[in-house]
Design a protein around this motif. Structure first.
Motif, PDB file in Angstrom:
ATOM      1  N   THR A  45       3.416   1.253  -5.401  1.00 59.21           N
ATOM      2  CA  THR A  45       4.209   1.977  -4.521  1.00 59.21           C
ATOM      3  C   THR A  45       5.560   2.493  -4.815  1.00 59.21           C
ATOM      4  N   ALA A  48       5.026   4.996  -7.660  1.00 58.97           N
ATOM      5  CA  ALA A  48       4.931   6.276  -6.944  1.00 58.97           C
ATOM      6  C   ALA A  48       6.214   7.015  -6.303  1.00 58.97           C
ATOM      7  N   ARG A  49       6.793   6.118  -5.465  1.00 56.91           N
ATOM      8  CA  ARG A  49       8.024   6.552  -5.177  1.00 56.91           C
ATOM      9  C   ARG A  49       9.122   7.228  -6.118  1.00 56.91           C
ATOM     10  N   GLU A 118       3.617   9.976   3.667  1.00 55.23           N
ATOM     11  CA  GLU A 118       3.475   8.460   3.257  1.00 55.23           C
ATOM     12  C   GLU A 118       2.227   8.066   2.859  1.00 55.23           C
ATOM     13  N   LEU A 121       1.909   8.953  -0.728  1.00 53.51           N
ATOM     14  CA  LEU A 121       2.681   8.240  -1.674  1.00 53.51           C
ATOM     15  C   LEU A 121       2.335   6.649  -1.543  1.00 53.51           C
ATOM     16  N   ALA A 122       2.322   6.102  -0.300  1.00 52.15           N
ATOM     17  CA  ALA A 122       1.992   4.619  -0.335  1.00 52.15           C
ATOM     18  C   ALA A 122       0.722   4.299  -0.029  1.00 52.15           C
ATOM     19  N   GLY A 123      -0.254   5.196   0.409  1.00 50.18           N
ATOM     20  CA  GLY A 123      -1.536   4.765   1.107  1.00 50.18           C
ATOM     21  C   GLY A 123      -1.734   4.534   2.297  1.00 50.18           C
ATOM     22  N   SER A 224      -1.758   3.976  -2.982  1.00 50.90           N
ATOM     23  CA  SER A 224      -1.123   5.315  -3.091  1.00 50.90           C
ATOM     24  C   SER A 224      -2.165   6.404  -3.887  1.00 50.90           C
ATOM     25  N   LYS A 225      -2.250   7.430  -3.415  1.00 54.34           N
ATOM     26  CA  LYS A 225      -3.003   8.449  -4.017  1.00 54.34           C
ATOM     27  C   LYS A 225      -2.631   9.090  -5.699  1.00 54.34           C
TER      28      LYS A 225
END
Length: 498
Positions: A45, A48-49, A118, A121-123, A224-225
């Motif tokens: 995460t 990803a961010r 979100e 980003l984070a799943g 996360s995707k």
């Protein structure tokens, strides 16, 4: 080699299950996805961010996902049979959407868009339902608070005081139902708000909406995707930076002067003997001292491999993210109209499935149900028999934003042909565009009445009821003319343009 490997080597069959030379280094983990998320979820995460904040492709991908999955908002159309009560309900809902955000930054449809970002980003994302007091002055005493994935600690695992199991911050009862969430009171990474940092609060599950798109059975928390593309995005970013620096060095046109060795290399040089840089100008002839030579620095060029390498890498990233290449790279040159349309159709099928199975089912319906309950209880909306017929009164169609096409005329003509052939109804066609058919019909009827009163007609030749006449002004004593104007004598926009 254990007994399974020896048996597999003896039986054969599936190459993917063999331990021969080609797959000797392929050691896949057998851990469940929950164990993998507990070990790597925070790092995935965080990375990803970071990429979305610093990498243009990642930022474009998440914005494209949010724009296509939510757009202007996924909006409800009540199925109440009573037209007056339905219109009153829709008006009240529209007024409340502006008050839905507990932070006051956006409306309910903006919260949908943030939730979609979100989840990409984070799943996952959490929405806390915050009932308010009647004296707070809201249209309906209800607001929503969005909580990011980091607010629910993955390490919070154990047994609660009441004997329930807590797994990754989620409390389960003895038959496996979610009964509570154990949130941080403040974001663990927000150093600007150190008050009550690390304190955990228990929130009943009835007050929390967990939006998640699980990829495996039994999965508790989201992934996360961006996870399958993080490595390639990061390495491609480094490669691009190195290529940019190489081009910058090459553009500096560095020159090197080689002088003969001095007789005494250990003797210090006088100031006038110190080598000076060679400055040149266009057409200049530079004379060097005997024995001196000039060479120009020529960094190695990537040649013609840079563009195809980047393209192939971005295609892999596009496949990993599920975002079409033109949406990821903003490159509309490489695809023709037919190929681009095929890619969009496939992408929109995935988006449509996600809209209804995740966004509508997990977020929109629970919020709408809680909103309608509080609207009736607070007296903001009168629905006689609501308690007895609640499921029927909660029924609603959720309409996403309509898709836009490059050639809308062809699509409109195809839709008209389907309606005329009886393959679909006008109601279905209007709903697919994100509108309520009954509301559209009322607006059309009001426009036709206004046109009739003013003697106007903006419809195409051949459309129904072409003849329109003006109503007489009040008090002029004139009687309305019941004869219909000849459509052929009236000037039309098409004829003027011709």
């Amino acid at each position: 080699m254990n007994w399974r490997q020896r048996l597999g080597a003896f039986i054969g069959g599936f190459d993917a299950g063999q331990q021969h030379r080609r797959l000797r280094g392929f050691q896949a983990t057998r851990a469940h996805v929950n164990a993998l998320i507990a070990a790597s979820g925070p790092d995935i995460t965080a990375r990803a961010r970071w990429l979305v904040r610093n990498n243009g492709y990642a930022a474009n991908a998440v914005e494209s996902w949010a724009a296509n999955t939510v757009g202007d908002g996924i909006k409800p159309i009540s199925k109440l049979a009573d037209a007056a009560r339905k219109e009153e309900l829709q008006r009240l809902w529209l007024a409340w959407t502006d008050e839905a955000d507990a932070e006051g930054l956006t409306d309910f449809y903006g919260l949908q868009r943030r939730a979609a970002r979100e989840v990409f980003l984070a799943g996952e994302v959490f929405v806390r339902i915050r009932p308010r007091r009647v004296e707070d002055g809201l249209t309906v005493p209800l607001q929503l608070q969005m909580l990011p994935s980091e607010m629910l600690p993955l390490h919070e695992t154990g047994v609660a005081r009441n004997g329930n199991a807590i797994r990754q911050g989620i409390e389960f009862d003895r038959i496996g139902r979610r009964v509570a969430y154990h949130f941080f009171r403040r974001h663990p990474g927000d150093s600007t708000d150190p008050v009550m940092s690390g304190e955990i609060v228990r929130v009943p599950a009835s007050e929390v909406i967990h939006v998640i798109d699980p990829v495996e059975g039994g999965q508790l928390r989201g992934v996360s995707k961006l996870a399958p593309a993080i490595v390639k995005l990061f390495l491609l970013d480094q490669y691009d930076d190195a290529e940019l620096d190489r081009k910058k060095v090459a553009a500096m046109y560095a020159m090197f002067v080689t002088s003969p060795a001095p007789e005494n290399p250990l003797a210090p040089l006088d100031d006038e003997e110190m080598p000076a840089g060679v400055e040149i100008s266009p057409g200049q002839i530079v004379r060097l001292d005997p024995g001196e030579d000039v060479t120009v620095g020529q960094p190695a060029d990537s040649g013609a491999t840079y563009e195809p390498f980047q393209y192939r890498t971005l295609l892999q990233i596009s496949a990993a993210l599920g975002i079409p290449y033109p949406y990821l790279a903003n490159d509309m040159v490489k695809g023709n109209f037919s190929n681009s349309r095929l890619a969009l159709i496939e992408f929109r099928r995935r988006v449509s499935a996600w809209q209804h199975s995740v966004m509508v089912y997990q977020l929109c319906r629970p919020v709408y149900a809680r909103w309608l309950d509080l609207a009736v209880l607070s007296g903001a909306l009168a629905l006689p028999g609501y308690e007895a017929e609640r499921p029927r009164m909660l029924a609603a169609d959720w309409l996403p934003t309509k898709w836009d096409w490059v050639d809308p005329l062809k699509d409109a003509n195809a839709e008209i042909a389907q309606i005329e052939a009886g393959l679909k109804s006008r109601t279905q066609a209007i709903a697919e565009r994100g509108y309520d058919a009954e509301q559209v019909d009322r607006e059309i009827a009001a426009e036709r009445e206004r046109e009739r009163a003013l003697g106007l007609d903006f419809r195409r030749p051949g459309s129904p009821a072409q003849g329109v006449q003006a109503l007489p002004a009040e008090g002029d004593g004139a009687e309305p003319n019941n004869e219909t104007d000849d459509a052929e004598d009236r000037p039309r926009p098409d004829e003027d343009q011709a």
